[in-house]
Design an enzyme around this catalytic site. Structure first.
Site, PDB file in Angstrom:
ATOM      1  N   ARG A 385       0.878  -1.070  -0.032  1.00  0.00           N
ATOM      2  CA  ARG A 385       0.037  -0.085  -0.141  1.00  0.00           C
ATOM      3  C   ARG A 385       0.963   1.243  -0.102  1.00  0.00           C
ATOM      4  O   ARG A 385       0.448   2.381  -0.414  1.00  0.00           O
ATOM      5  CB  ARG A 385      -0.868  -0.142   1.025  1.00  0.00           C
ATOM      6  N   VAL A 507      -9.984   1.395  -4.473  1.00  0.00           N
ATOM      7  CA  VAL A 507      -9.198  -0.116  -3.955  1.00  0.00           C
ATOM      8  C   VAL A 507      -8.063   0.127  -2.830  1.00  0.00           C
ATOM      9  O   VAL A 507      -7.934   1.180  -2.309  1.00  0.00           O
ATOM     10  CB  VAL A 507      -8.435  -0.581  -5.480  1.00  0.00           C
ATOM     11  N   GLU A 508      -7.641  -1.159  -2.387  1.00  0.00           N
ATOM     12  CA  GLU A 508      -6.654  -1.143  -1.652  1.00  0.00           C
ATOM     13  C   GLU A 508      -7.177  -0.545  -0.134  1.00  0.00           C
ATOM     14  O   GLU A 508      -6.428   0.097   0.630  1.00  0.00           O
ATOM     15  CB  GLU A 508      -5.289  -0.671  -1.859  1.00  0.00           C
ATOM     16  N   GLY A 509      -8.347  -0.498   0.251  1.00  0.00           N
ATOM     17  CA  GLY A 509      -8.918   0.203   1.349  1.00  0.00           C
ATOM     18  C   GLY A 509      -9.473   1.244   1.021  1.00  0.00           C
ATOM     19  O   GLY A 509      -8.714   2.446   0.829  1.00  0.00           O
TER      20      GLY A 509
END
Length: 834
Positions: A385, A507-509
């Site tokens: 991330r 995306v990715e949280g």
């Protein structure tokens, strides 16, 4: 007068003891000394023997209490043990999933900011942007070549597919294996190199960047490299590095996005047939969606909850979240049709299956890693991330700045370049600020990962801050370009980024979750100097051992809290003038001191928030969101100051640093004030307001004059503009719309003096300018311009008209190929043998 001086002296000494976190025995001695002096008549200007009778004895009570509490056994019995028991009763049990999330990743500079006393040596110890010769050659060679191959319009409009030649190129040159070590056939590049390579590709095509990003982010490759068995590493890693295998990773499901605890994908340990023989394995029932690369993947990583009702591999019924590898063609595994996120050309789709049987050794790391999947994912995610979306967003911001600054100087209205108008230069100044700030943070964060850190908190704030600032940058670029930006087509160099903005936000949280729950709510537990140690002690099964650990952390925490109150009040009364700056800070010592002052205010509010709200922080998401923003501004400002030093302290960049610093501090204070004013516990709110905002607001946004100056720095070719937009793809081809900007800009700047002569003649009525009339020829004929000047303006006018032109289409051209039922170009190419 003597009494007044005495009170000032006592107050100053009390501040000093509190700030330096004096021990209880020292406080007891201080209280006794003050009592002795007061009762001896010092405040009245005379000395007498103190009376030890009647009410005078009560004056010694504070000193006596402090002296008693300085005795460990008494302190433990009266304060520590009751606190330990009370908090242990009310503290909810930390779940295994929450525990793994808290333990994942590392802390570093974020902990310094939470401490309120940042150690500048730790910040300066983070390396600058350093690449090996091999990494730099790859960035300037294959990466540059890949960018030149890309036709963004063809990918995102006509084909909705990554072309075969792009796939072949990225596989042949190892783009899919940057993360994999050289020992296993990969490039073995540093996180800094990966970040810059991904960013450069993103500046050309977000779609192509996505197919490079995913295998080098959270996915089977990294998981196998770190946790796989020897056989998995030897077999899969070389194939992944060469592109013989295209990976995807199935984590998100329809009902389990950010909340992994609700995952409904289930694996049951059982026996079944595989390759003609009975083996121990897992029966899977899964339903995943939003899986990038799924439609073209040959190797699928799957996360699921593993159960062992027959206790075939252990003593527990529920093993926990587990990660396994499944070939795409495995019986029962269904890779569905494509999703179409943001009209992009990158492959994304669902994965499902019922009753899928896989051998137990398909678990990444084998049977021994069953139930360890969430820890594995959290550890990898904290690093991934920090790299993927921050790098692409940073490059996007720099691209927005490069194109918009050029267009704003080329495009003229009311006789001047639109970039000279205050409404426009306000947007350009903001683009400069975002480009400088986010690149500074990207570089520092990537350097942390390169040296082995897994910054969980910093990666979370970087993800949401970079993508949010990219969203603002694209909006500003679109506003400045106006009609030129909203008409899509092959010459529109902004619309691809505009389309992809929601993807990065999601995306990715998702950013709402990352801001309101992860960055501060979890970050406070992880980065606070003592809170995590206290919680760990309270969870300790051995009560005696837990009490000892709790006592050490608890007493330090109390001392920390008292120090924060005193230091915040003192620093705000004195404007931070007595705070230290790092050696050699020079002209920026002031900003270091203000950053330290802000850090102490943040530490005060953060500490009281976690102490008084505890688990309730999760439901106070407006407060945690504001605190996350406040922490972000501290981190970004520290990176700005570091970048200035890493870049060699260029004199011209001082104005940019000042712009970034003033706005960072202003936004920090706004967010901190919002958290304080909305704090639900009134006494704490009053205390925080008194200490953190003693003299009211301390900061203001950067002045308009500073913004105008900064904007002017990028409205012409030069070192500042190049430095602010370094390491993105810059075309020099006139057939490329972005390359046309690069060609036109210096010619427009060079012709401005000649153009002013023509404009003056037009205003005076000596030359007429309208369609169907050659006004340049008229100006030359009337000797207003020389022949050479006329040719110069004719060339520039031709370039300008090409720059501001927009695309147009016949109705038939606007219908994509698949609208007529034609096969998608390139479908299935990845699975074919090369």
């Amino acid at each position: 007068m003597a009494a007044f001086l005495f009170v000032l002296l006592v107050a100053a000494l009390a501040f000093a003891l509190a700030i330096h976190r004096a021990r209880l025995v020292v406080w007891a001695g201080f209280a006794a000394l003050v009592t002795l002096l007061v009762q001896s008549g010092v405040t009245a200007g005379a000395l007498t023997l103190p009376s030890l009778t009647g009410l005078s004895l009560l004056g010694w009570l504070p000193a006596a209490v402090l002296a008693l509490l300085s005795v460990p056994a008494i302190r433990r019995a009266l304060i520590v043990r009751p606190a330990f028991s009370a908090v242990r009763r009310i503290l909810p049990k930390v779940s295994e999933t929450e525990q793994e999330a808290l333990q994942a990743g590392t802390i570093g500079w974020d902990a310094q900011l939470f401490s309120g006393t940042p150690d500048w040596r730790e910040l300066r110890a983070v390396p600058g942007v350093v690449l090996t010769d091999e990494e730099r050659a790859f960035l300037e060679g294959p990466t540059e070549e890949l960018c030149k191959m890309v036709d963004d319009w063809q990918i995102r409009h006509h084909r909705r597919e990554i072309p075969d030649e792009i796939w072949s190129f990225v596989k042949r040159h190892g783009f899919l294996g940057m993360l994999i070590s050289k020992a296993h056939g990969g490039l073995g590049f540093s996180a800094q190199a990966q970040s810059l390579i991904l960013g450069k590709v993103s500046s050309r095509s977000p779609d192509v960047a996505t197919i490079v990003m995913v295998p080098n982010s959270l996915g089977p490759g990294e998981l196998i490299e770190k946790y796989g068995t020897d056989h998995q590493k030897e077999y899969y890693l070389p194939r992944l590095a060469r592109g013989d295998e295209i990976p995807c990773f199935g984590l998100t499901g329809p009902n389990s996005g950010s909340d992994a605890a609700t995952m409904r994908d289930i694996g049951v340990v059982t026996r079944g047939m595989h390759d003609g023989r009975e083996v121990l394995g897992i029966r899977l029932d899964i339903d995943k969606r939003y899986i990038t690369l799924a439609p073209v993947a040959t190797l699928v990583g799957l996360a699921f909850r593993l159960h062992d009702p027959e206790h075939l591999i252990g003593e527990r019924d529920e093993i926990g979240i587990t990660v396994a590898l499944v070939p795409a063609g495995h019986p029962g595994l269904v890779i569905g049709n494509r999703h179409l996120p943001a009209q992009g050309g990158w492959p994304n789709g669902p994965i499902s299956g019922s009753g899928i049987f896989i051998p137990i050794d398909w678990i990444i790391g084998g049977k021994a890693m069953a139930g360890q999947g969430w820890r594995m994912l959290m550890e990898c995610l904290s690093a991934g991330r920090a790299i993927s979306l921050p790098s692409s967003s940073t490059a996007g911001i720099k691209t927005m700045l490069r194109t918009t600054s050029a267009y704003a100087r080329i495009r003229k209205q009311f006789g001047i370049a639109i970039g000279r108008m205050e409404g426009i230069d306000e947007r350009i100044a903001r683009l400069v600020e975002h480009a400088y700030t986010v690149e500074a943070a990207r570089a520092a964060t990537a350097a942390m990962v390169s040296r082995g850190e897994k910054p969980a908190v910093i990666s979370a704030l970087m993800k949401y801050q970079a993508t949010e600032r990219m969203r603002q940058a694209v909006a500003d670029a679109m506003d400045v370009h106006a009609g030129r930006a909203v008409c899509d087509g092959p010459t529109n160099y902004l619309f691809g980024a505009y389309q992809m903005i929601p993807v990065g936000i999601t995306v990715e949280g998702a950013n709402i979750l990352t801001r309101s729950l992860i960055t501060f709510a979890q970050g406070a537990l992880r980065s606070h100097p003592y809170l995590y140690a206290e919680i760990s002690a309270l969870q300790e099964a051995d009560g005696t051992k837990g009490l000892a650990a709790f006592e050490k952390a608890f007493l330090s925490h109390v001392s920390f809290a008292v120090s924060n109150v005193a230091a915040s009040l003192w620093n705000n009364l004195t404007g931070g003038r007595f705070l230290s700056a790092p050696e050699g800070a020079g002209e920026h010592a002031h900003w270091y001191r203000q950053l330290a002052r802000a850090s102490r205010n943040f530490a005060l509010v953060a500490d009281l928030s976690v102490a008084l709200l505890g688990g309730g922080l999760k439901s106070r998401q407006r407060i945690t969101g504001r605190m996350a923003d406040a922490l972000s501004e501290l981190y970004l400002l520290s990176c700005v100051l570091k970048r200035y030093e890493d870049d060699g302290r260029p004199e011209v960049d001082r104005a940019i640093v000042a712009l970034c610093a003033q706005n960072c501090l202003d936004r920090f204070e706004e967010q901190l004030y919002g958290a304080v004013e909305n704090f639900p516990v009134a006494p704490a709110r009053w205390l925080m307001r008194l200490c953190a905002f003693t003299m009211g607001g301390a900061y203001r946004p950067a002045a308009d004059t500073l913004g105008r100056h900064v904007a002017s720095l990028v409205l012409e070719p030069g070192a500042v503009r190049d430095r602010l937009t370094r390491d993105i793809f810059i075309s020099t081809s006139a057939s490329d719309p972005m390359g046309l900007l690069e060609i036109a800009l210096p010619k427009v700047v060079a012709a401005e003096a000649v153009e002013r002569k023509l404009e003056k003649a037009i205003r005076e009525g000596k030359v007429r300018r309208f369609h169907g009339h050659d006004w340049i020829a008229e100006a030359v004929a009337k000797a207003i311009l020389t022949g050479a000047e006329g040719e110069q303006l004719r060339e520039v006018d031709g370039l300008v008209q090409r720059v501001i032109a927009v695309d147009q289409f016949t109705p038939a051209e606007l219908v994509p190929a698949y609208g007529h039922g034609e096969a998608r170009p390139g479908a299935g190419i990845v699975k074919a043998a090369e």
